[in-house]
Design a protein around this motif. Structure first.
Motif, PDB file in Angstrom:
ATOM      1  N   TRP A 248       0.843  -1.209   0.000  1.00  0.00           N
ATOM      2  CA  TRP A 248       0.000   0.000   0.000  1.00  0.00           C
ATOM      3  C   TRP A 248       0.873   1.252   0.000  1.00  0.00           C
ATOM      4  CZ3 TRP A 248      -3.338  -1.786   4.792  1.00  0.00           C
ATOM      5  CH2 TRP A 248      -4.094  -2.910   4.433  1.00  0.00           C
ATOM      6  N   ALA A 249       1.911   1.224   0.834  1.00  0.00           N
ATOM      7  CA  ALA A 249       2.817   2.371   0.921  1.00  0.00           C
ATOM      8  C   ALA A 249       3.584   2.550  -0.395  1.00  0.00           C
ATOM      9  CB  ALA A 249       3.795   2.183   2.078  1.00  0.00           C
ATOM     10  N   GLU A 250       4.042   1.458  -0.968  1.00  0.00           N
ATOM     11  CA  GLU A 250       4.792   1.532  -2.221  1.00  0.00           C
ATOM     12  C   GLU A 250       3.935   2.118  -3.340  1.00  0.00           C
ATOM     13  OE1 GLU A 250       5.884  -2.529  -2.424  1.00  0.00           O
ATOM     14  OE2 GLU A 250       7.690  -2.288  -1.178  1.00  0.00           O
ATOM     15  N   SER A 251       2.671   1.718  -3.370  1.00  0.00           N
ATOM     16  CA  SER A 251       1.765   2.261  -4.373  1.00  0.00           C
ATOM     17  C   SER A 251       1.569   3.759  -4.183  1.00  0.00           C
ATOM     18  CB  SER A 251       0.410   1.552  -4.288  1.00  0.00           C
ATOM     19  OG  SER A 251      -0.551   2.188  -5.117  1.00  0.00           O
ATOM     20  N   LEU A 252       1.391   4.207  -2.938  1.00  0.00           N
ATOM     21  CA  LEU A 252       1.209   5.635  -2.678  1.00  0.00           C
ATOM     22  C   LEU A 252       2.464   6.427  -3.029  1.00  0.00           C
ATOM     23  CD1 LEU A 252      -0.832   5.626   0.642  1.00  0.00           C
ATOM     24  CD2 LEU A 252      -1.596   6.419  -1.603  1.00  0.00           C
ATOM     25  N   ALA A 253       3.627   5.856  -2.745  1.00  0.00           N
ATOM     26  CA  ALA A 253       4.882   6.534  -3.099  1.00  0.00           C
ATOM     27  C   ALA A 253       4.981   6.703  -4.608  1.00  0.00           C
ATOM     28  CB  ALA A 253       6.069   5.735  -2.565  1.00  0.00           C
ATOM     29  N   GLU A 254       4.606   5.672  -5.367  1.00  0.00           N
ATOM     30  CA  GLU A 254       4.647   5.751  -6.826  1.00  0.00           C
ATOM     31  C   GLU A 254       3.633   6.770  -7.352  1.00  0.00           C
ATOM     32  OE1 GLU A 254       3.918   1.795  -8.128  1.00  0.00           O
ATOM     33  OE2 GLU A 254       5.864   1.031  -7.445  1.00  0.00           O
ATOM     34  N   GLN A 255       2.441   6.774  -6.760  1.00  0.00           N
ATOM     35  CA  GLN A 255       1.423   7.728  -7.186  1.00  0.00           C
ATOM     36  C   GLN A 255       1.869   9.166  -6.904  1.00  0.00           C
ATOM     37  OE1 GLN A 255      -2.838   6.617  -6.311  1.00  0.00           O
ATOM     38  NE2 GLN A 255      -1.880   4.851  -5.317  1.00  0.00           N
ATOM     39  N   ALA A 256       2.495   9.376  -5.746  1.00  0.00           N
ATOM     40  CA  ALA A 256       2.984  10.716  -5.401  1.00  0.00           C
ATOM     41  C   ALA A 256       4.060  11.168  -6.389  1.00  0.00           C
ATOM     42  CB  ALA A 256       3.529  10.732  -3.979  1.00  0.00           C
ATOM     43  N   SER A 257       4.954  10.270  -6.734  1.00  0.00           N
ATOM     44  CA  SER A 257       6.015  10.613  -7.689  1.00  0.00           C
ATOM     45  C   SER A 257       5.432  10.974  -9.047  1.00  0.00           C
ATOM     46  CB  SER A 257       6.988   9.442  -7.840  1.00  0.00           C
ATOM     47  OG  SER A 257       7.703   9.223  -6.645  1.00  0.00           O
ATOM     48  N   GLU A 258       4.458  10.198  -9.505  1.00  0.00           N
ATOM     49  CA  GLU A 258       3.839  10.457 -10.804  1.00  0.00           C
ATOM     50  C   GLU A 258       3.136  11.808 -10.822  1.00  0.00           C
ATOM     51  OE1 GLU A 258       0.665  10.932 -13.539  1.00  0.00           O
ATOM     52  OE2 GLU A 258       0.291  10.439 -11.438  1.00  0.00           O
ATOM     53  N   ALA A 259       2.511  12.160  -9.681  1.00  0.00           N
ATOM     54  CA  ALA A 259       1.784  13.426  -9.603  1.00  0.00           C
ATOM     55  C   ALA A 259       2.665  14.583  -9.163  1.00  0.00           C
ATOM     56  CB  ALA A 259       0.605  13.278  -8.635  1.00  0.00           C
ATOM     57  N   ARG A 260       3.921  14.284  -8.840  1.00  0.00           N
ATOM     58  CA  ARG A 260       4.894  15.293  -8.396  1.00  0.00           C
ATOM     59  C   ARG A 260       4.421  16.023  -7.137  1.00  0.00           C
ATOM     60  NH1 ARG A 260       9.049  16.319 -11.318  1.00  0.00           N
ATOM     61  NH2 ARG A 260       9.261  18.462 -10.524  1.00  0.00           N
ATOM     62  N   ILE A 261       4.007  15.228  -6.151  1.00  0.00           N
ATOM     63  CA  ILE A 261       3.660  15.793  -4.854  1.00  0.00           C
ATOM     64  C   ILE A 261       4.480  15.091  -3.772  1.00  0.00           C
ATOM     65  CG2 ILE A 261       1.336  16.425  -5.592  1.00  0.00           C
ATOM     66  CD1 ILE A 261       0.271  14.063  -3.979  1.00  0.00           C
ATOM     67  N   ALA A 262       4.532  15.695  -2.603  1.00  0.00           N
ATOM     68  CA  ALA A 262       5.361  15.185  -1.519  1.00  0.00           C
ATOM     69  C   ALA A 262       4.771  13.919  -0.898  1.00  0.00           C
ATOM     70  CB  ALA A 262       5.516  16.261  -0.446  1.00  0.00           C
ATOM     71  N   PHE A 263       5.662  13.020  -0.518  1.00  0.00           N
ATOM     72  CA  PHE A 263       5.274  11.750   0.113  1.00  0.00           C
ATOM     73  C   PHE A 263       6.047  11.591   1.416  1.00  0.00           C
ATOM     74  CE2 PHE A 263       6.273   7.257   0.920  1.00  0.00           C
ATOM     75  CZ  PHE A 263       4.998   6.705   0.980  1.00  0.00           C
ATOM     76  N   PHE A 264       5.333  11.223   2.485  1.00  0.00           N
ATOM     77  CA  PHE A 264       5.973  11.066   3.788  1.00  0.00           C
ATOM     78  C   PHE A 264       5.610   9.703   4.372  1.00  0.00           C
ATOM     79  CE2 PHE A 264       7.081  11.560   8.158  1.00  0.00           C
ATOM     80  CZ  PHE A 264       7.997  12.603   8.249  1.00  0.00           C
ATOM     81  N   MET A 265       6.619   8.836   4.471  1.00  0.00           N
ATOM     82  CA  MET A 265       6.456   7.535   5.114  1.00  0.00           C
ATOM     83  C   MET A 265       6.728   7.728   6.605  1.00  0.00           C
ATOM     84  SD  MET A 265       5.893   4.242   4.443  1.00  0.00           S
ATOM     85  CE  MET A 265       5.109   3.790   5.993  1.00  0.00           C
ATOM     86  N   LYS A 266       5.684   7.614   7.444  1.00  0.00           N
ATOM     87  CA  LYS A 266       5.821   7.914   8.867  1.00  0.00           C
ATOM     88  C   LYS A 266       6.349   6.727   9.667  1.00  0.00           C
ATOM     89  CE  LYS A 266       3.181   9.749  12.806  1.00  0.00           C
ATOM     90  NZ  LYS A 266       3.089   8.591  13.703  1.00  0.00           N
ATOM     91  N   GLN A 267       5.697   5.587   9.547  1.00  0.00           N
ATOM     92  CA  GLN A 267       6.138   4.395  10.274  1.00  0.00           C
ATOM     93  C   GLN A 267       5.458   3.170   9.682  1.00  0.00           C
ATOM     94  OE1 GLN A 267       4.576   5.392  14.212  1.00  0.00           O
ATOM     95  NE2 GLN A 267       2.929   3.906  13.943  1.00  0.00           N
ATOM     96  N   MET A 268       6.051   1.997   9.928  1.00  0.00           N
ATOM     97  CA  MET A 268       5.472   0.752   9.432  1.00  0.00           C
ATOM     98  C   MET A 268       4.454   0.160  10.407  1.00  0.00           C
ATOM     99  SD  MET A 268       6.712   0.205   6.478  1.00  0.00           S
ATOM    100  CE  MET A 268       8.019   0.956   5.491  1.00  0.00           C
ATOM    101  N   GLY A 269       4.468   0.628  11.650  1.00  0.00           N
ATOM    102  CA  GLY A 269       3.561   0.084  12.644  1.00  0.00           C
ATOM    103  C   GLY A 269       4.066  -1.232  13.213  1.00  0.00           C
ATOM    104  N   HIS A 270       3.215  -1.873  13.987  1.00  0.00           N
ATOM    105  CA  HIS A 270       3.618  -3.105  14.666  1.00  0.00           C
ATOM    106  C   HIS A 270       3.225  -4.379  13.921  1.00  0.00           C
ATOM    107  CE1 HIS A 270       4.085  -0.671  18.518  1.00  0.00           C
ATOM    108  NE2 HIS A 270       5.221  -1.330  18.393  1.00  0.00           N
TER     109      HIS A 270
END
Length: 293
Positions: free
Chosen positions: A216-238
């Protein structure tokens, strides 16, 4: 260094009041609700429960931070209300008015309003909002596709210096290519109305955390890059998984250099960057990225 917060994308946090009501699946393991239950017997939580305004001395911390930020010339983001929601119907309008006034009086701070009630926001903005206060960012929490399709169009209708979404806790994949159906952005892709995407897995809050798929995170990172907007990975959780298998990280998975390279991204819009704490400098990755268009 961070002041009174463990939230990686802000320098400080400030609670003007305490109390809220669960309205989303993302609220099921709410840390603020757990804290209120532990320290106050849960008396500030739920429909009809009295919200508690914090002391004037607490609010005055912002004035001190504002002076420090001005003196240092640094980007100083502040998370407003980790223990409440700015746009809660059960909060007195007078309290909100005082908050808007505080934001206006502290122009050297950048205030982040993270809300699960973006549908209330437009009618609760101050009279002098105009196209938005330059130091106030509005972020809508969307934990799954259903919430994204319901709430991003509402966020899009607002004017704000920065508009973003928090996929936290992430409870499902997000495809942000869907088209907004009505309003001034009708026909536009949802992602093209955003400036920032934050995502995170769920941490333990006295219960078993829910699965967070790193895909899910990888997809959002790719979508952010394509749209040229900032992406922030906060944490992976437990409970992060990849390809159906549990992935082990230290603690709640907040150590950036443990993550796969494509997810080692903690970007901010508008060319601002949060300087990492010295002791975290070796693991923190902060990139500067301008808003497109």
């Amino acid at each position: 260094m961070a002041i009174e917060t463990g939230i990686s994308y802000v320098k400080s946090s400030l609670n003007g009041w305490i109390g809220c009501t669960q309205i989303s699946p993302g609220c099921d393991a709410c840390y603020a609700m757990a804290g209120d239950l532990r320290f106050h017997g849960g008396k500030h939580w739920g429909p009809g429960a009295p919200r508690h305004r914090t002391a004037a001395s607490n609010w005055k911390k912002a004035e001190s931070w504002n002076r420090q930020a001005a003196a240092a010339g640094t980007f100083w983001p502040v998370f407003w209300n980790t223990q409440a929601d700015m746009f809660d119907n059960e909060v007195p309008d007078e309290w909100r008015a005082d908050a808007w006034n505080l934001f206006a009086l502290t122009p050297n701070l950048t205030w982040l309003l993270v809300t699960k009630r973006i549908g209330n926001a437009k009618r609760m903005l101050p009279a002098d909002w105009g196209t938005g206060y330059p130091n106030v960012w509005v972020i809508s929490t969307v934990v799954n596709q259903e919430e994204a399709e319901r709430d991003i169009p509402k966020l899009a209708e607002l004017d704000a210096a920065v508009k973003g979404i928090s996929h936290g806790p992430g409870l499902g994949p997000l495809d942000l290519s869907f088209r907004i159906e009505s309003g001034r952005y009708a026909g536009k892709r949802a992602i093209d109305t955003l400036d920032w995407i934050i995502t995170e897995g769920e941490s333990r809050q006295g219960r078993t955390p829910r699965e967070y798929k790193m895909e899910w995170a990888e997809s959002l990172a790719e979508q952010a890059s394509e749209a040229r907007i900032a992406f922030f990975m906060k944490q992976m959780g437990h409970l992060p998984t990849r390809a159906g298998e549990r992935v082990r990280f230290k603690g709640k998975g907040a150590h950036v250099l443990e993550w796969p390279k494509p997810l080692q991204r903690q970007e901010f819009p508008l060319g601002n960057v949060l300087v990492p704490e010295p002791e975290h400098a070796l693991r923190a990755v902060h990139r500067i990225i301008p808003i497109a268009g």
